[in-house]
Design a protein around this motif. Structure first.
Motif, PDB file in Angstrom:
ATOM      1  N   PRO A  10       0.805  -1.224   0.000  1.00 26.81           N
ATOM      2  CA  PRO A  10       0.000   0.000   0.000  1.00 26.81           C
ATOM      3  C   PRO A  10       0.837   1.274   0.000  1.00 26.81           C
ATOM      4  CG  PRO A  10      -0.839  -1.565   1.602  1.00 26.81           C
ATOM      5  CD  PRO A  10       0.414  -2.144   1.048  1.00 26.81           C
ATOM      6  N   ALA A  11       1.986   1.277   0.654  1.00 27.86           N
ATOM      7  CA  ALA A  11       2.800   2.485   0.731  1.00 27.86           C
ATOM      8  C   ALA A  11       3.312   2.932  -0.639  1.00 27.86           C
ATOM      9  CB  ALA A  11       3.981   2.255   1.665  1.00 27.86           C
ATOM     10  N   LEU A  12       3.472   1.991  -1.578  1.00 29.59           N
ATOM     11  CA  LEU A  12       3.995   2.343  -2.897  1.00 29.59           C
ATOM     12  C   LEU A  12       2.913   2.514  -3.953  1.00 29.59           C
ATOM     13  CD1 LEU A  12       7.270   0.267  -3.226  1.00 29.59           C
ATOM     14  CD2 LEU A  12       7.031   2.722  -2.999  1.00 29.59           C
ATOM     15  N   ASN A  13       1.685   2.140  -3.651  1.00 32.88           N
ATOM     16  CA  ASN A  13       0.626   2.288  -4.648  1.00 32.88           C
ATOM     17  C   ASN A  13       0.549   3.711  -5.171  1.00 32.88           C
ATOM     18  OD1 ASN A  13      -0.458  -0.227  -5.154  1.00 32.88           O
ATOM     19  ND2 ASN A  13      -1.772  -0.165  -3.365  1.00 32.88           N
ATOM     20  N   GLY A  14       0.572   4.684  -4.274  1.00 31.83           N
ATOM     21  CA  GLY A  14       0.509   6.076  -4.690  1.00 31.83           C
ATOM     22  C   GLY A  14       1.707   6.483  -5.515  1.00 31.83           C
ATOM     23  N   SER A  15       2.893   5.995  -5.149  1.00 34.04           N
ATOM     24  CA  SER A  15       4.108   6.321  -5.893  1.00 34.04           C
ATOM     25  C   SER A  15       4.059   5.753  -7.306  1.00 34.04           C
ATOM     26  CB  SER A  15       5.340   5.782  -5.175  1.00 34.04           C
ATOM     27  OG  SER A  15       5.507   6.401  -3.935  1.00 34.04           O
ATOM     28  N   ASP A  17       1.370   5.079  -9.069  1.00 29.70           N
ATOM     29  CA  ASP A  17       0.398   5.865  -9.821  1.00 29.70           C
ATOM     30  C   ASP A  17       0.961   7.234 -10.186  1.00 29.70           C
ATOM     31  OD1 ASP A  17      -1.475   3.811  -9.751  1.00 29.70           O
ATOM     32  OD2 ASP A  17      -2.394   4.539  -7.910  1.00 29.70           O
ATOM     33  N   THR A  18       1.666   7.860  -9.263  1.00 29.99           N
ATOM     34  CA  THR A  18       2.286   9.152  -9.530  1.00 29.99           C
ATOM     35  C   THR A  18       3.337   9.020 -10.625  1.00 29.99           C
ATOM     36  OG1 THR A  18       1.902   9.903  -7.275  1.00 29.99           O
ATOM     37  CG2 THR A  18       3.612  11.055  -8.508  1.00 29.99           C
ATOM     38  N   ARG A  43       2.952  -2.686 -12.916  1.00 21.26           N
ATOM     39  CA  ARG A  43       3.012  -2.073 -11.579  1.00 21.26           C
ATOM     40  C   ARG A  43       4.210  -2.606 -10.793  1.00 21.26           C
ATOM     41  NH1 ARG A  43      -0.632   0.941  -9.361  1.00 21.26           N
ATOM     42  NH2 ARG A  43      -2.523   1.397 -10.480  1.00 21.26           N
ATOM     43  N   ALA A  44       4.415  -3.909 -10.842  1.00 20.35           N
ATOM     44  CA  ALA A  44       5.533  -4.515 -10.124  1.00 20.35           C
ATOM     45  C   ALA A  44       6.866  -4.014 -10.677  1.00 20.35           C
ATOM     46  CB  ALA A  44       5.449  -6.038 -10.203  1.00 20.35           C
ATOM     47  N   GLY A  54      15.259   5.420  -5.758  1.00 21.24           N
ATOM     48  CA  GLY A  54      14.932   6.211  -4.583  1.00 21.24           C
ATOM     49  C   GLY A  54      13.609   6.937  -4.635  1.00 21.24           C
ATOM     50  N   GLY A  55      12.688   6.460  -5.446  1.00 19.87           N
ATOM     51  CA  GLY A  55      11.351   7.041  -5.461  1.00 19.87           C
ATOM     52  C   GLY A  55      11.112   7.993  -6.621  1.00 19.87           C
TER      53      GLY A  55
END
Length: 130
Positions: A10-15, A17-18, A43-44, A54-55
């Motif tokens: 869940p913590a990376l779902n937004g990243s 999508d962004t 997605r993976a 690093g995001g």
């Protein structure tokens, strides 16, 4: 064997999508055909690349490198026919992009190299072109 769970935490779902939202205008500007949706594998793969750089800030750097990557474009500046999100997200391709290996065209893509190659071959054969 059970299939791997490709659902991002869940913590990376937004990243993810962004990152995809940041991809769309770059792809459009370059002329890369649009990806219809982010399936589980994409997605993976995107999640894995985000971790490596690093995001989102690292992803922005990757997108900037993609915009400038001359090797990934034809001489008329259209993207190579195989260039798409899936290709970019492959680990080896992404690493090469980040290392700047696609920054310049290969010599054979430059106009005028044919004459230079013919001259070099002629020298090897002991004759001069022309």
């Amino acid at each position: 064997p059970a299939e791997p769970d490709l659902t991002p935490p869940p913590a990376l779902n937004g990243s993810v999508d962004t990152a995809y939202e940041l991809w769309l205008p770059v792809a459009s500007d370059i002329g890369i055909s649009e990806v219809g949706f982010l399936n589980g594998q994409r997605r993976a793969d995107l999640q894995a690349r985000l971790r490596e750089v690093g995001g989102i800030e690292g992803w922005k750097i990757a997108l900037a490198k993609l915009r400038e990557a001359k090797f990934l474009r034809e001489l008329d500046d259209r993207p190579k026919h195989w260039l798409n999100l899936g290709w970019v997200l492959k680990p080896e391709n992404f690493t090469n992009l980040m290392e700047g290996r696609y920054a310049e065209r290969h010599r054979h893509d430059k106009p005028g190299d044919l004459s230079a190659n013919l001259a070099a071959l002629a020298e090897l054969g002991g004759t001069r072109p022309g």
